[in-house]
Design a protein around this motif. Structure first.
Motif, PDB file in Angstrom:
ATOM      1  N   LEU A 160       1.003  -1.020   0.017  1.00 35.73           N
ATOM      2  CA  LEU A 160       0.188  -0.356   0.625  1.00 35.73           C
ATOM      3  C   LEU A 160       1.230   1.459  -0.124  1.00 35.73           C
ATOM      4  CD1 LEU A 160      -2.810  -0.950   2.880  1.00 35.73           C
ATOM      5  CD2 LEU A 160      -3.350  -0.361   0.390  1.00 35.73           C
ATOM      6  N   PRO A 161       0.582   2.335  -0.440  1.00 37.48           N
ATOM      7  CA  PRO A 161       1.758   3.640  -0.345  1.00 37.48           C
ATOM      8  C   PRO A 161       1.086   3.998   1.274  1.00 37.48           C
ATOM      9  CG  PRO A 161      -0.696   4.016  -1.318  1.00 37.48           C
ATOM     10  CD  PRO A 161      -1.353   2.625  -1.189  1.00 37.48           C
ATOM     11  N   GLY A 162       2.443   4.059   1.444  1.00 34.96           N
ATOM     12  CA  GLY A 162       2.484   4.954   3.033  1.00 34.96           C
ATOM     13  C   GLY A 162       1.023   5.640   3.900  1.00 34.96           C
ATOM     14  N   LEU A 163       0.614   5.421   4.866  1.00 31.72           N
ATOM     15  CA  LEU A 163      -0.330   5.257   5.217  1.00 31.72           C
ATOM     16  C   LEU A 163      -0.300   6.535   5.407  1.00 31.72           C
ATOM     17  CD1 LEU A 163      -1.333   2.262   7.864  1.00 31.72           C
ATOM     18  CD2 LEU A 163      -1.492   2.580   5.212  1.00 31.72           C
ATOM     19  N   VAL A 164      -1.886   7.385   5.802  1.00 36.22           N
ATOM     20  CA  VAL A 164      -1.584   9.150   6.400  1.00 36.22           C
ATOM     21  C   VAL A 164      -2.799   8.827   7.426  1.00 36.22           C
ATOM     22  CG1 VAL A 164      -2.759  11.185   5.381  1.00 36.22           C
ATOM     23  CG2 VAL A 164      -2.111   9.502   3.905  1.00 36.22           C
ATOM     24  N   ASP A 165      -1.965  10.146   8.669  1.00 31.73           N
ATOM     25  CA  ASP A 165      -2.879  10.119   9.377  1.00 31.73           C
ATOM     26  C   ASP A 165      -3.271  12.195   9.023  1.00 31.73           C
ATOM     27  OD1 ASP A 165      -4.196  10.653  12.370  1.00 31.73           O
ATOM     28  OD2 ASP A 165      -2.871   9.761  12.981  1.00 31.73           O
ATOM     29  N   ALA A 166      -4.325  12.518   8.422  1.00 30.81           N
ATOM     30  CA  ALA A 166      -4.886  13.150   8.595  1.00 30.81           C
ATOM     31  C   ALA A 166      -5.070  13.797   9.691  1.00 30.81           C
ATOM     32  CB  ALA A 166      -5.940  13.108   7.799  1.00 30.81           C
ATOM     33  N   HIS A 167      -5.411  13.496  11.368  1.00 34.87           N
ATOM     34  CA  HIS A 167      -5.158  14.585  12.352  1.00 34.87           C
ATOM     35  C   HIS A 167      -4.326  13.931  13.609  1.00 34.87           C
ATOM     36  CE1 HIS A 167      -8.548  16.988  14.875  1.00 34.87           C
ATOM     37  NE2 HIS A 167      -6.970  16.523  16.128  1.00 34.87           N
ATOM     38  N   CYS A 168      -3.581  14.506  13.796  1.00 35.58           N
ATOM     39  CA  CYS A 168      -1.872  13.736  14.079  1.00 35.58           C
ATOM     40  C   CYS A 168      -1.083  15.006  15.070  1.00 35.58           C
ATOM     41  CB  CYS A 168      -1.567  13.128  13.948  1.00 35.58           C
ATOM     42  SG  CYS A 168       0.085  11.832  14.179  1.00 35.58           S
ATOM     43  N   HIS A 169      -0.185  15.386  15.670  1.00 33.16           N
ATOM     44  CA  HIS A 169       0.118  16.267  16.335  1.00 33.16           C
ATOM     45  C   HIS A 169       0.952  15.764  16.489  1.00 33.16           C
ATOM     46  CE1 HIS A 169      -3.952  18.587  16.957  1.00 33.16           C
ATOM     47  NE2 HIS A 169      -4.577  17.368  17.002  1.00 33.16           N
ATOM     48  N   VAL A 170       2.373  15.752  16.565  1.00 31.84           N
ATOM     49  CA  VAL A 170       3.858  15.908  16.630  1.00 31.84           C
ATOM     50  C   VAL A 170       4.081  16.651  17.589  1.00 31.84           C
ATOM     51  CG1 VAL A 170       5.979  15.360  15.588  1.00 31.84           C
ATOM     52  CG2 VAL A 170       4.242  13.998  14.818  1.00 31.84           C
ATOM     53  N   GLY A 171       4.504  16.653  18.404  1.00 32.95           N
ATOM     54  CA  GLY A 171       5.676  17.944  19.102  1.00 32.95           C
ATOM     55  C   GLY A 171       4.858  17.889  19.949  1.00 32.95           C
ATOM     56  N   LEU A 172       3.450  17.807  20.755  1.00 33.84           N
ATOM     57  CA  LEU A 172       2.017  18.350  21.692  1.00 33.84           C
ATOM     58  C   LEU A 172       1.859  16.891  22.825  1.00 33.84           C
ATOM     59  CD1 LEU A 172       0.307  20.307  22.232  1.00 33.84           C
ATOM     60  CD2 LEU A 172      -1.146  18.599  20.578  1.00 33.84           C
ATOM     61  N   ASP A 173       1.924  17.230  24.066  1.00 38.23           N
ATOM     62  CA  ASP A 173       1.204  15.983  24.620  1.00 38.23           C
ATOM     63  C   ASP A 173      -0.045  16.857  25.677  1.00 38.23           C
ATOM     64  OD1 ASP A 173       2.213  17.779  26.889  1.00 38.23           O
ATOM     65  OD2 ASP A 173       3.927  16.084  27.359  1.00 38.23           O
ATOM     66  N   ALA A 174      -0.199  16.240  26.282  1.00 36.16           N
ATOM     67  CA  ALA A 174      -1.445  16.320  26.995  1.00 36.16           C
ATOM     68  C   ALA A 174      -1.426  17.697  27.853  1.00 36.16           C
ATOM     69  CB  ALA A 174      -1.998  15.581  28.737  1.00 36.16           C
ATOM     70  N   VAL A 229       6.012  19.474  23.434  1.00 34.93           N
ATOM     71  CA  VAL A 229       7.544  18.724  24.059  1.00 34.93           C
ATOM     72  C   VAL A 229       8.278  18.608  24.121  1.00 34.93           C
ATOM     73  CG1 VAL A 229       5.296  16.745  24.525  1.00 34.93           C
ATOM     74  CG2 VAL A 229       6.668  17.323  22.226  1.00 34.93           C
ATOM     75  N   PRO A 230       9.680  18.883  23.949  1.00 40.55           N
ATOM     76  CA  PRO A 230      11.099  18.655  23.744  1.00 40.55           C
ATOM     77  C   PRO A 230      11.025  17.700  22.478  1.00 40.55           C
ATOM     78  CG  PRO A 230      11.488  18.173  26.363  1.00 40.55           C
ATOM     79  CD  PRO A 230       9.570  17.779  25.866  1.00 40.55           C
ATOM     80  N   ASP A 231      12.459  18.154  21.888  1.00 44.15           N
ATOM     81  CA  ASP A 231      12.514  17.678  20.414  1.00 44.15           C
ATOM     82  C   ASP A 231      12.049  16.401  20.263  1.00 44.15           C
ATOM     83  OD1 ASP A 231      11.741  20.106  18.830  1.00 44.15           O
ATOM     84  OD2 ASP A 231      14.486  20.213  18.495  1.00 44.15           O
ATOM     85  N   ASP A 232      12.894  15.490  21.769  1.00 48.32           N
ATOM     86  CA  ASP A 232      13.095  14.309  21.540  1.00 48.32           C
ATOM     87  C   ASP A 232      12.254  13.212  21.789  1.00 48.32           C
ATOM     88  OD1 ASP A 232      12.881  15.175  24.028  1.00 48.32           O
ATOM     89  OD2 ASP A 232      14.192  13.664  24.717  1.00 48.32           O
TER      90      ASP A 232
END
Length: 369
Positions: free
Chosen positions: A56-70, A74-77
């Motif tokens: 399959l083509p690489g999957l898409v997550d069309a609602h996601c938050h990288v760099g965020l938590d509750a 968040v730090p880059d690591d």
């Protein structure tokens, strides 16, 4: 693999959702040369690695938050671990639906998913999760939309409704005139607009104001479905997140009983809401809402939730592959496209639960998982 190595992917290459479309939809093999897809066997390859399975083509997550938590950014690591978790689950394209973190550094990483950013959330003052959004009043909405339009990658994210503590329930955040002006400004700048919306009362104004997408869309009612379909407004239901509504309602019962009862009603009808949207021809896409209160790597679970809601398996797959990539303006398994693909042991069209166990993940032509 060295930079001049060739990857040979063979088995059943699912380049499109319609098997009846012939060889353009399902192929027997593809080649990866210089990080890009080719359907012609390369001549004179010095090193060839073969991977076999259902592709399959690489999957898409069309609602996601990288760099965020509750709690906020968040730090880059930590952001890196989030992105790697998504990648290893087969998510190779993310529409980041709002984050206060600057994740542009990920664009230089060939081993991390590609991110389409919507800038930072724009919310009404004291009407959203603390540390997440720009919190502004209606008279400042247009200016902040213009700011985030320039910061993002073709999208802006509004918070369309949230709990009004005086009312004790969900309520729309923006007067219609403010929403119209903000969406018009975004479109003038060439970007699309989406909005977080749980409840019913914000939807008509936003759709009639020209919004492009609604996140969650739990308040989509029978009378609003034709309007969404007529205007072509997409929804991203995030059903794995909506599953948390009963727990949230329990936590708020003592202080906000009206809000709690409302959240339970929205949860109870969630599958009917999504199925009604799909049946009416409203575009539905996969999104997990990972990065807030949810962990990353849940894309397979969200596809399974769409099937539980009554969307046919191949259409649920398309909501995270072929259709989702076209909607976001990114290629799939096309000749010359970046080789972002996922390989499975079994046919995911027969059982979408196969998505939870990728055999191989290929990103930018390299086997990374």
């Amino acid at each position: 693999m060295s930079d001049d190595a060739v990857l040979h992917v063979k088995g059943r290459v699912l380049a499109g959702p319609d098997a009846d479309a012939g060889e353009d939809a399902v192929r027997d093999e593809l080649w990866v040369v210089g990080g890009r897809i080719s359907y012609d066997r390369p001549a004179g390859a010095r090193e060839v690695r073969t991977v076999e399975g259902w592709v399959l083509p690489g999957l898409v997550d069309a609602h996601c938050h990288v760099g965020l938590d509750a709690h906020g950014p968040v730090p880059d690591d930590v952001a890196e671990k989030q992105a790697l978790t998504d990648r290893d689950a087969g998510t190779l394209l993310i529409r980041d639906a709002g984050s206060p973190s600057d994740t542009r550094w990920t664009d230089d990483r060939e081993d991390l998913p590609k991110i389409i950013r919507a800038g930072r959330h724009i919310a009404r003052t004291r009407r959203y999760v603390r540390n997440y959004a720009h919190e502004v009043e209606p008279e400042d909405l247009v200016a902040y939309v213009a700011r985030e339009a320039r910061r993002g990658d073709g999208w802006v994210k509004l918070v369309g409704d949230w709990i009004d503590r005086d009312l004790g329930d969900l309520s729309a955040c923006w007067p219609r005139e403010a929403a119209e002006a903000a969406i018009a400004e975004a479109h003038r700048l060439g970007v699309r607009v989406t909005a977080h919306c749980f409840a019913e009362d914000s939807l008509r104004d936003l759709v009639e104001a020209g919004i492009d997408c609604i996140e969650h869309a739990t308040g989509l009612t029978e009378d609003l479905v034709p309007l969404f379909a007529e205007r072509g407004v997409a929804i991203v239901p995030t059903l794995v997140n909506i599953a948390l509504f009963p727990r949230l309602a329990d936590g708020g019962e003592a202080k906000y009983p009206r809000w709690s009862a409302h959240m339970r009603r929205l949860h109870e009808r969630r599958y009917d809401t999504v199925r009604a949207a799909y049946d009416a021809g409203i575009p539905v896409y996969v999104g997990t809402d990972a990065g807030g209160s949810l962990p990353h790597g849940l894309v397979a679970a969200e596809v399974a939730e769409l099937v539980t809601a009554g969307i046919p398996p191949v259409r649920a797959l398309s909501a995270t592959t072929w259709d989702a990539r076209a909607w976001l303006g990114r290629p799939g398994l096309d000749e010359g496209a970046p080789a972002d693909l996922v390989v499975y042991d079994e046919d995911p069209r027969a059982d979408v639960r196969v998505l939870a166990a990728p055999r191989r993940v290929v990103l930018n032509g390299r086997v990374v998982g």
